[in-house]
Write a protein that holds these residues in place. Structure first.
Motif, PDB file in Angstrom:
ATOM      1  N   TYR A  22      48.423  29.541  32.928  1.00 11.26           N
ATOM      2  CA  TYR A  22      47.164  29.496  33.686  1.00 11.26           C
ATOM      3  C   TYR A  22      47.429  29.758  35.167  1.00 11.26           C
ATOM      4  O   TYR A  22      46.755  30.576  35.794  1.00 11.26           O
ATOM      5  CB  TYR A  22      46.463  28.143  33.493  1.00 11.26           C
ATOM      6  CG  TYR A  22      45.453  27.866  34.571  1.00 11.26           C
ATOM      7  CD1 TYR A  22      44.204  28.474  34.537  1.00 11.26           C
ATOM      8  CD2 TYR A  22      45.753  27.030  35.641  1.00 11.26           C
ATOM      9  CE1 TYR A  22      43.280  28.257  35.553  1.00 11.26           C
ATOM     10  CE2 TYR A  22      44.845  26.805  36.648  1.00 11.26           C
ATOM     11  CZ  TYR A  22      43.608  27.421  36.605  1.00 11.26           C
ATOM     12  OH  TYR A  22      42.703  27.212  37.614  1.00 11.26           O
ATOM     13  N   GLN A  23      48.408  29.059  35.722  1.00  6.16           N
ATOM     14  CA  GLN A  23      48.704  29.221  37.150  1.00  6.16           C
ATOM     15  C   GLN A  23      49.125  30.647  37.485  1.00  6.16           C
ATOM     16  O   GLN A  23      48.743  31.179  38.528  1.00  6.16           O
ATOM     17  CB  GLN A  23      49.814  28.252  37.570  1.00  6.16           C
ATOM     18  CG  GLN A  23      49.369  26.810  37.589  1.00  6.16           C
ATOM     19  CD  GLN A  23      50.515  25.877  37.916  1.00  6.16           C
ATOM     20  OE1 GLN A  23      51.611  25.997  37.362  1.00  6.16           O
ATOM     21  NE2 GLN A  23      50.268  24.956  38.834  1.00  6.16           N
ATOM     22  N   LYS A  24      49.883  31.259  36.612  1.00  8.19           N
ATOM     23  CA  LYS A  24      50.409  32.600  36.872  1.00  8.19           C
ATOM     24  C   LYS A  24      49.372  33.702  36.658  1.00  8.19           C
ATOM     25  O   LYS A  24      49.332  34.679  37.399  1.00  8.19           O
ATOM     26  CB  LYS A  24      51.616  32.843  35.972  1.00  8.19           C
ATOM     27  CG  LYS A  24      52.330  34.150  36.225  1.00  8.19           C
ATOM     28  CD  LYS A  24      53.564  34.261  35.360  1.00  8.19           C
ATOM     29  CE  LYS A  24      54.241  35.607  35.575  1.00  8.19           C
ATOM     30  NZ  LYS A  24      55.383  35.774  34.673  1.00  8.19           N
ATOM     31  N   HIS A  25      48.516  33.540  35.649  1.00  8.38           N
ATOM     32  CA  HIS A  25      47.631  34.645  35.270  1.00  8.38           C
ATOM     33  C   HIS A  25      46.135  34.370  35.407  1.00  8.38           C
ATOM     34  O   HIS A  25      45.363  35.320  35.514  1.00  8.38           O
ATOM     35  CB  HIS A  25      47.906  35.051  33.809  1.00  8.38           C
ATOM     36  CG  HIS A  25      49.273  35.598  33.597  1.00  8.38           C
ATOM     37  ND1 HIS A  25      49.621  36.883  33.937  1.00  8.38           N
ATOM     38  CD2 HIS A  25      50.390  35.025  33.094  1.00  8.38           C
ATOM     39  CE1 HIS A  25      50.896  37.087  33.645  1.00  8.38           C
ATOM     40  NE2 HIS A  25      51.388  35.977  33.129  1.00  8.38           N
ATOM     41  N   CYS A  26      45.720  33.127  35.332  1.00 10.70           N
ATOM     42  CA  CYS A  26      44.291  32.836  35.237  1.00 10.70           C
ATOM     43  C   CYS A  26      43.680  32.268  36.525  1.00 10.70           C
ATOM     44  O   CYS A  26      42.519  32.526  36.826  1.00 10.70           O
ATOM     45  CB  CYS A  26      44.016  31.849  34.098  1.00 10.70           C
ATOM     46  SG  CYS A  26      44.765  32.321  32.519  1.00 10.70           S
ATOM     47  N   MET A  27      44.472  31.489  37.261  1.00 13.24           N
ATOM     48  CA  MET A  27      43.886  30.792  38.403  1.00 13.24           C
ATOM     49  C   MET A  27      43.536  31.732  39.556  1.00 13.24           C
ATOM     50  O   MET A  27      42.837  31.333  40.475  1.00 13.24           O
ATOM     51  CB  MET A  27      44.765  29.628  38.858  1.00 13.24           C
ATOM     52  CG  MET A  27      45.977  30.010  39.671  1.00 13.24           C
ATOM     53  SD  MET A  27      47.004  28.583  40.136  1.00 13.24           S
ATOM     54  CE  MET A  27      45.911  27.587  41.081  1.00 13.24           C
ATOM     55  N   LYS A  28      43.965  32.977  39.484  1.00 13.35           N
ATOM     56  CA  LYS A  28      43.564  33.956  40.488  1.00 13.35           C
ATOM     57  C   LYS A  28      42.042  34.107  40.492  1.00 13.35           C
ATOM     58  O   LYS A  28      41.446  34.393  41.518  1.00 13.35           O
ATOM     59  CB  LYS A  28      44.209  35.308  40.203  1.00 13.35           C
ATOM     60  CG  LYS A  28      45.704  35.322  40.292  1.00 13.35           C
ATOM     61  CD  LYS A  28      46.267  36.622  39.759  1.00 13.35           C
ATOM     62  CE  LYS A  28      47.769  36.485  39.600  1.00 13.35           C
ATOM     63  NZ  LYS A  28      48.326  37.474  38.702  1.00 13.35           N
ATOM     64  N   CYS A  29      41.452  33.917  39.323  1.00 15.44           N
ATOM     65  CA  CYS A  29      40.001  34.072  39.180  1.00 15.44           C
ATOM     66  C   CYS A  29      39.304  32.773  38.762  1.00 15.44           C
ATOM     67  O   CYS A  29      38.219  32.476  39.248  1.00 15.44           O
ATOM     68  CB  CYS A  29      39.685  35.150  38.154  1.00 15.44           C
ATOM     69  SG  CYS A  29      40.288  36.787  38.616  1.00 15.44           S
ATOM     70  N   LYS A  47      35.296  34.086  41.709  1.00 20.93           N
ATOM     71  CA  LYS A  47      35.544  35.362  41.041  1.00 20.93           C
ATOM     72  C   LYS A  47      35.195  35.308  39.566  1.00 20.93           C
ATOM     73  O   LYS A  47      35.021  36.335  38.921  1.00 20.93           O
ATOM     74  CB  LYS A  47      37.012  35.741  41.182  1.00 20.93           C
ATOM     75  CG  LYS A  47      37.431  36.040  42.596  1.00 20.93           C
ATOM     76  CD  LYS A  47      38.894  36.405  42.631  1.00 20.93           C
ATOM     77  CE  LYS A  47      39.356  36.654  44.045  1.00 20.93           C
ATOM     78  NZ  LYS A  47      40.787  36.978  44.077  1.00 20.93           N
TER      79      LYS A  47
END
Length: 133
Positions: A22-29, A47
């Protein structure tokens, strides 16, 4: 420090750590946790829907005839794993206003391993299991 090493080794043996994925791929959005009133205040800055809302929509919308929680969990995990790679309007669980505001998430096909998709799907279910949006 030794305990941390053991935990990291266990994670690599048993699969990916969903929170790390989640931190690496999902939390950006997707914000991890935000109350509905806060979302409305900051809607223009977001986002994507907060992950707590994503989890709640999955729980509300994935309905199966078998009321066994384990069966529903497995069906939901399978849905999430597929949706990560094949997002679409037809299969979106988002509220129509959220789709209008945020659109459909981009595909992460080829960016996550099966273990990472499994880990993050389990994390989405377990993290928000008793939390209402």
């Amino acid at each position: 420090m030794k305990i941390l090493s053991v935990l990291l080794a266990a994670t690599s043996i048993w699969g990916a750590d969903g929170y790390h994925v989640y931190q690496k791929h999902c939390m950006k959005c997707h914000v991890e946790m935000m109350e509905k009133t806060e979302v409305m205040k900051h809607l223009g800055d977001l986002k994507a829907p907060p992950m707590v809302e994503v989890s709640n929509r999955l729980r509300e919308n994935i309905i199966i005839a078998d009321e066994d929680d384990d069966v529903k969990r497995r069906v939901t995990i399978a849905f999430i794993k597929d949706y990560i790679e094949n997002p679409s309007v037809q299969y979106s669980m988002c509220h129509p206003m959220a789709i209008e505001r945020f659109g459909i998430m981009p595909s992460l096909k080829g960016k996550l391993t099966d273990d990472e998709r499994q880990g993050v799907a389990e994390w989405i279910i377990d993290r928000y299991q008793k939390i209402k949006f």
